[in-house]
Design an enzyme around this catalytic site. Structure first.
Site, PDB file in Angstrom:
ATOM      1  N   GLU A 120     107.013  46.054  83.854  1.00 18.84           N
ATOM      2  CA  GLU A 120     108.319  46.178  83.207  1.00 18.84           C
ATOM      3  C   GLU A 120     108.605  47.547  82.590  1.00 18.84           C
ATOM      4  O   GLU A 120     109.763  47.957  82.520  1.00 18.84           O
ATOM      5  CB  GLU A 120     108.448  45.105  82.116  1.00 18.84           C
ATOM      6  CG  GLU A 120     108.435  43.681  82.633  1.00 18.84           C
ATOM      7  CD  GLU A 120     109.655  43.353  83.480  1.00 18.84           C
ATOM      8  OE1 GLU A 120     110.737  43.907  83.206  1.00 18.84           O
ATOM      9  OE2 GLU A 120     109.509  42.571  84.432  1.00 18.84           O
ATOM     10  N   SER A 137     107.262 -20.787  67.301  1.00 19.27           N
ATOM     11  CA  SER A 137     106.264 -21.298  66.356  1.00 19.27           C
ATOM     12  C   SER A 137     105.430 -20.213  65.695  1.00 19.27           C
ATOM     13  O   SER A 137     104.703 -20.497  64.736  1.00 19.27           O
ATOM     14  CB  SER A 137     105.334 -22.278  67.077  1.00 19.27           C
ATOM     15  OG  SER A 137     106.059 -23.424  67.505  1.00 19.27           O
TER      16      SER A 137
END
Length: 805
Positions: A102, A479
């Protein structure tokens, strides 16, 4: 004689002077005007420039990471996937790769590289296309952090000015730190650390020269050079970066050749939204967002340390899947196939199978392509992608399809779901036919002592449904709600020996436009029975009478005290679990029984730290005593009876002391089992998301949900020590006489059949209570048991010399 005329007095020269003077004046004015315009333009741009000083307080969005109790990453939440990494933690060859790719003169220029711009222009003219850019690393930092991405002359001027200023105010290494942590690498990765984890599943500090060169080539055009989607192009870009490193004398040509020859192991990014632990992770995300706010969760890089046991979570997922598949097969409803692949498309289908099936292992359910059906052996031959499989007749006979019809059902090119049973030879597996069950389920485990959520599976497949049935599904508990009613009754003066009447009864119910006649599951009535037996065998009619006796509103208040937060309907049907609750609520209530009367709230997050590791929040366990230890133990004792001789006997396979309760709703639409040992409390729910669909004939809580509980608990607890329930002070045990009740169908006295035992708080009563409307019956011959040898041993055997269970 005439005198000559002097040239300096020639009148023609005068206008020329004025012309020159005028031109210079105009030029001077133009220069001044241009200068003024440029100065004004500069002033305007300067005023619009952001402060370069802001970069000294670099505060980018970071990933929030969720960790399991054993340190495994189980989730990531972010807008930009970024992890800050100091420059000193990065290998030198990684930094050099980026500088070479770069900005090779990074340490020489002052933010803007005029030499680099000229060189790039020349290279681009030579190539006839743009092959190099003139932007420096500093300019890229400016563009990423301080300016918009628009491409205009004005923005480029701003970029150059800011780059120069940044270069004057920050060191080169500080600028490089910003660049390597900020730049975008594609696939959702921001910064070099995220890129390294995304593409190589390792930290940036571990990258080789070859891997570093590949990453250094991405910022120029992340999509174009993506190693996932365009690997050949990415390799060419890697070659270019390595050559630039050689040209810059960062590496030798021999090192570049070795790096280029090294194979690259590219990993696909982990889709955290589809992570295997997602029901738990999603609940953590939801709670964290509600607590800290969206911006903090997705941008501030929190570290969330959760309670999750990843081993338990995987065992829970496996147990739930196994139980649902078994339930589905019991009703022999083979629903056929969804796709048939033409032979021309087989290569593409097999490539997909390689990706979707992943690593093959025993017990794994995978997809397969039918190659042919062998009529001689009635076996189906499959291609799984990387390997082969055979389904023998035993593997598909649960469908009850005849061998003659099977050839037509399993057609060449069909896509089947199969479970891998055993590797036969080489790359061939023995398999069984599978199909995705239509019903859903949920499993959740907590520590009743602390509230720590150990695992949470909110459904069969998070990818298909993100609805969490542990925390969001409000279903009738059947239940499994009864222990709350019986606990309320014990605190009203009832005992395990209280005689209740199991006999027909009807109530006027205006909502039903007639009478409501509760019934028992077996459609029979047992007459006078002890309270202990009524709960152990889950007698419905008795429980309705008991609720009527203690009062509906009292029971509702009691349930809320135990941790039920859902609105409960104030009717007698509450006794049968007709009001909806979540699994999470039910576990909260049961934690009170498991921990000697102290209620604890389930929690998922142990502590939360900020991006710098500072503690933001730490969980403090808050236990609230809501019932007495004696009442809590009596319910535990009753629920141990459920496991040993009642509706939950499947749970005996755990082979250690356990208490629990089954639950089944009308028309078998919901099946539950909530059970616990002294240290772990697990609840299971099974049903269809559509409330109107039944699970099928006989699919009670004991048959549909309890086996899933057993599959999970047996594996989860196999390496854990056997524990017994602590008996609080004030508990005594007594034998119930053989005539404490009438004979139940199938043999055995209603009061315990020949002298069973019961637990009591305080002292052994001389008589029992019956619901209002029935007469009292004596608790005949309750003989106190005081011998310590009569209590259960650590192996789970009876407390008593006489075998109660």
């Amino acid at each position: 004689m005439k005198k000559p005329v002097s040239k300096r007095h020639t009148p023609e020269k005068k206008p020329l002077r004025w012309i020159v003077f005028t031109l210079f004046s105009v030029l001077f004015c133009l220069v001044l005007l241009s200068g003024a315009i440029l100065f004004a333009f500069y002033v305007q741009i300067d005023r619009s420039l952001p402060s370069a000083e802001a970069l000294k307080n670099y505060h980018p969005p970071l990933v929030t990471t969720a960790y399991s109790a054993d340190g495994e990453v189980v989730g990531e939440f972010y807008i930009e996937r970024r992890y800050l990494v100091p420059l000193k933690d990065l290998p030198p060859h990684l930094i050099r790769a980026f500088i070479a790719a770069e900005d090779v003169r990074f340490y020489e220029h002052s933010g803007v590289d005029l030499v680099g711009i000229a060189r790039a222009l020349f290279k681009n003219i030579q190539a006839g296309e743009i092959v190099q850019g003139g932007s420096t690393i500093t300019q890229q930092v400016v563009k990423s952090l301080l300016l918009t991405p628009e491409r205009t002359v004005t923005r480029k001027i701003k970029e150059a000015l800011l780059a120069y200023r940044i270069d004057q105010s920050l060191s080169k290494n500080e600028i490089l730190y910003l660049y390597l942590n900020q730049i975008y690498f594609g696939s959702g990765a921001y910064g070099v650390e995220a890129a390294s984890r995304t593409y190589f599943d390792k930290h940036a500090s571990e990258l080789s020269v070859s891997e570093a060169a590949l990453l250094a080539g991405l910022p120029k055009a992340p999509n174009k050079f993506s190693p996932i989607h365009r690997f050949p192009v990415a390799r060419e870009r890697q070659r270019y970066v390595l050559q630039r490193m050689v040209d810059s004398n960062f590496i030798t040509m021999d090192e570049a050749r070795k790096a280029l020859a090294k194979p690259l192991q590219i990993t696909r990014p982990k889709p955290w939204s589809l992570h295997e632990l997602d029901y738990f992770t999603e609940e953590v995300r939801r709670q964290a967002e509600a607590r800290f706010g969206r911006d903090v969760l997705y941008k501030e890089g929190l570290s969330i340390y959760t309670t999750l046991d990843t081993r338990a979570q995987r065992l829970a997922e496996k147990a739930l899947d196994q139980g649902l598949r078994e339930l589905d097969k019991r009703h022999q409803r083979y629903r056929g196939l969804h796709a048939n692949v033409p032979k021309d498309d087989w290569p593409g289908a097999l490539r997909v199978l390689v990706q979707t099936n992943g690593d093959l292992a025993e017990g794994k359910v995978v997809a397969g392509l039918v190659k042919d059906f062998d009529t001689k052996t009635s076996s189906c031959n499959l291609d799984l992608g990387p390997e082969k499989a055979v389904i023998p007749p035993s593997g598909w006979q649960w469908t009850q399809i005849s061998a003659k019809r099977a050839e037509k059902v399993f057609r060449t090119g069909d896509m089947l779901r199969v479970k891998l049973l055993k590797r036969q030879d080489g790359k061939t597996w023995a398999a069984s036919l599978e199909q995705d069950p239509g019903m859903e389920g949920a499993l959740m485990t907590i520590s009743p002592l602390t509230g720590r959520v150990i695992c949470m599976v909110g459904g069969r497949n998070f990818e298909k449904s993100q609805f969490n049935r542990c925390t969001q599904a409000v279903r009738q508990p059947g239940s499994s709600f009864k222990p709350l009613i019986y606990a309320a009754a014990l605190d009203k003066g009832y005992t395990e020996a209280s005689i209740l009447i199991d006999s027909p009864i009807s109530y006027d119910d205006h909502s039903l436009r007639g009478a409501w006649t509760p019934a028992n599951y077996d459609r029979q009535f047992w007459g006078p029975i002890p309270l202990r037996k009524a709960l152990v065998h889950s007698r419905n009619v008795v429980t309705v009478k008991l609720l009527e006796a203690i009062g509906v509103n009292y029971a509702i208040d009691y349930a809320h005290q135990l941790g039920i937060t859902s609105q409960l309907t104030p009717t007698l049907s509450l006794a049968l679990g007709a009001s909806g609750v979540t699994l999470n609520e039910l576990l909260t209530a049961y934690s009170t029984f498991a921990d000697q009367g102290e209620r604890v709230e389930p929690y998922l997050m142990e502590k939360v730290c900020d991006r710098d590791g500072n503690l933001i929040e730490e969980h403090q366990t808050k236990k609230e005593p809501v019932i007495s230890p004696q009442t809590a133990y009596l319910i535990t004792d009753l629920l141990q009876g459920v496991v040993q001789e009642g509706t939950g006997t499947k749970a005996k396979e755990l082979g250690r002391p356990a208490a629990g309760k089954t639950g089944t709703t009308n028309e078998l639409k919901d099946a539950w089992f909530v059970g616990y040992t002294p240290s772990y409390l697990t609840g299971v729910w099974v049903g269809y998301d559509d409330h109107n669909i039944s699970l099928g004939k006989g699919e009670t809580g004991g048959r549909a949900a309890c086996p899933i509980w057993v599959y999970f608990m047996k594996e989860f607890m196999k390496d854990k020590p056997v524990e017994t329930f602590t008996i609080p002070d004030g508990i005594v045990f007594a034998r119930l006489g053989s005539h404490a009740g009438s004979e139940e169908p199938g043999g055995g006295g209603g009061g315990g059949g020949g002298g069973s035992y019961a637990a009591f708080a305080g002292s052994v009563p001389t008589s029992g209570k019956a619901p209002l409307g029935d007469s009292e019956y004596p608790t005949s011959d309750a003989e106190q048991a005081t011998d310590p040898a009569q209590r259960r041993t650590s192996s789970g055997e009876s407390f008593f010399k006489s075998d109660l269970f």
